[in-house]
Design a protein around this motif. Structure first.
Motif, short mmCIF file in Angstrom:
data_model
loop_
_atom_site.label_atom_id
_atom_site.label_comp_id
_atom_site.label_asym_id
_atom_site.label_seq_id
_atom_site.Cartn_x
_atom_site.Cartn_y
_atom_site.Cartn_z
N ALA A 1 0.81 -1.23 0.00
CA ALA A 1 0.00 0.00 0.00
C ALA A 1 0.84 1.27 0.00
O ALA A 1 0.40 2.31 -0.48
CB ALA A 1 -0.95 0.01 1.20
N ARG A 2 2.05 1.19 0.50
CA ARG A 2 2.92 2.37 0.53
C ARG A 2 3.07 2.97 -0.86
O ARG A 2 3.05 4.19 -1.02
CB ARG A 2 4.29 1.99 1.08
N CYS A 3 3.16 2.13 -1.87
CA CYS A 3 3.32 2.63 -3.24
C CYS A 3 2.05 2.47 -4.08
O CYS A 3 1.74 3.32 -4.90
CB CYS A 3 4.47 1.91 -3.94
N HIS A 4 1.34 1.35 -3.88
CA HIS A 4 0.17 1.08 -4.71
C HIS A 4 -1.12 1.63 -4.13
O HIS A 4 -2.16 1.54 -4.75
CB HIS A 4 0.03 -0.43 -4.93
N GLY A 5 -1.06 2.22 -2.93
CA GLY A 5 -2.21 2.88 -2.32
C GLY A 5 -3.09 1.94 -1.51
O GLY A 5 -3.17 0.75 -1.79
N LEU A 6 -3.74 2.50 -0.49
CA LEU A 6 -4.69 1.73 0.31
C LEU A 6 -5.82 1.25 -0.59
O LEU A 6 -6.31 2.00 -1.43
CB LEU A 6 -5.25 2.59 1.45
N GLY A 7 -6.19 -0.01 -0.43
CA GLY A 7 -7.23 -0.57 -1.29
C GLY A 7 -6.78 -0.73 -2.72
O GLY A 7 -7.60 -0.92 -3.61
N ALA A 8 -5.49 -0.64 -2.96
CA ALA A 8 -4.87 -0.75 -4.29
C ALA A 8 -5.23 0.43 -5.19
O ALA A 8 -5.02 0.39 -6.39
CB ALA A 8 -5.20 -2.09 -4.97
N SER B 1 -4.18 3.57 -6.55
CA SER B 1 -2.90 4.24 -6.67
C SER B 1 -3.01 5.72 -6.41
O SER B 1 -3.94 6.38 -6.85
CB SER B 1 -2.32 4.03 -8.07
N GLY B 2 -1.99 6.21 -5.70
CA GLY B 2 -1.88 7.64 -5.49
C GLY B 2 -0.93 8.26 -6.50
O GLY B 2 -0.53 9.40 -6.36
N GLY B 3 -0.54 7.51 -7.51
CA GLY B 3 0.31 8.03 -8.56
C GLY B 3 1.73 7.51 -8.54
O GLY B 3 2.45 7.65 -9.51
N ILE B 4 2.17 6.88 -7.44
CA ILE B 4 3.54 6.37 -7.38
C ILE B 4 3.69 5.09 -8.19
O ILE B 4 4.67 4.88 -8.87
CB ILE B 4 3.95 6.13 -5.91
N ALA B 5 2.70 4.21 -8.09
CA ALA B 5 2.76 2.91 -8.74
C ALA B 5 1.39 2.60 -9.34
O ALA B 5 0.40 3.25 -9.00
CB ALA B 5 3.18 1.85 -7.72
N PRO B 6 1.31 1.59 -10.20
CA PRO B 6 0.03 1.29 -10.87
C PRO B 6 -1.10 0.97 -9.89
O PRO B 6 -0.88 0.42 -8.81
CB PRO B 6 0.36 0.07 -11.71
N ASP B 7 -2.30 1.29 -10.31
CA ASP B 7 -3.52 0.95 -9.59
C ASP B 7 -3.79 -0.53 -9.88
O ASP B 7 -4.12 -0.91 -11.00
CB ASP B 7 -4.68 1.81 -10.09
#
Length: 144
Positions: free
Chosen positions: A73-80, A82-88
């Protein structure tokens, strides 16, 4: 209490920022150090697999969700999301060919031009953990 709406707004923003930057709960989605995944509640695999043996398994989905939040989640975002760092990762196809790709990417990581974009988890995750992660992502899949 405040003489203007602008002052009240500025105080509110400052209070939120102070809380956000000083709260341990908001400091990061995951730890920089990869976290092991407890797969003891999953049926053990009898060897390497190229497609997900745990699709739809509620225990695998629960374990995968926890593993994702701790490690991805650090890179792919909570709940997958993406916050823009890594793919959704909610948009990954759910077919067997993508299962094999997913496993390879998690094990090998992603390096481009000598820069590590995603660490390799082959020495951190048992194969059961990889398939639990995949099961979680399949469970939250959505079309773009």
């Amino acid at each position: 209490m405040f003489k203007s709406a602008a002052l009240a707004s500025a105080v509110a923003v400052a209070a939120v920022a102070t809380f956000a930057f000083n709260s341990p709960a908001v400091s990061a989605h995951g730890d920089v150090t990869p976290q092991a995944v407890d797969v003891s509640h999953l049926p053990p695999l009898d060897g390497p697999k190229t497609s997900n043996p745990y699709v739809g398994n509620p225990d695998a989905i629960k374990i995968g969700s926890s593993a994702f939040n701790q490690n991805c989640a650090r890179c792919h975002g909570l709940g997958a999301v993406s916050g823009g760092i890594a793919p959704d990762l909610r948009y990954l196809p759910t077919d067997a060919e993508t299962d094999e790709y997913f496993k390879g990417k998690v094990q090998g990581g992603a390096i481009r031009n000598g820069v590590t974009y995603m660490p390799a988890f082959k020495d951190v995750f048992k194969e059961e953990a990889i398939w639990a992660l995949r099961s979680y992502l399949v469970s939250i899949h959505t079309e773009p």
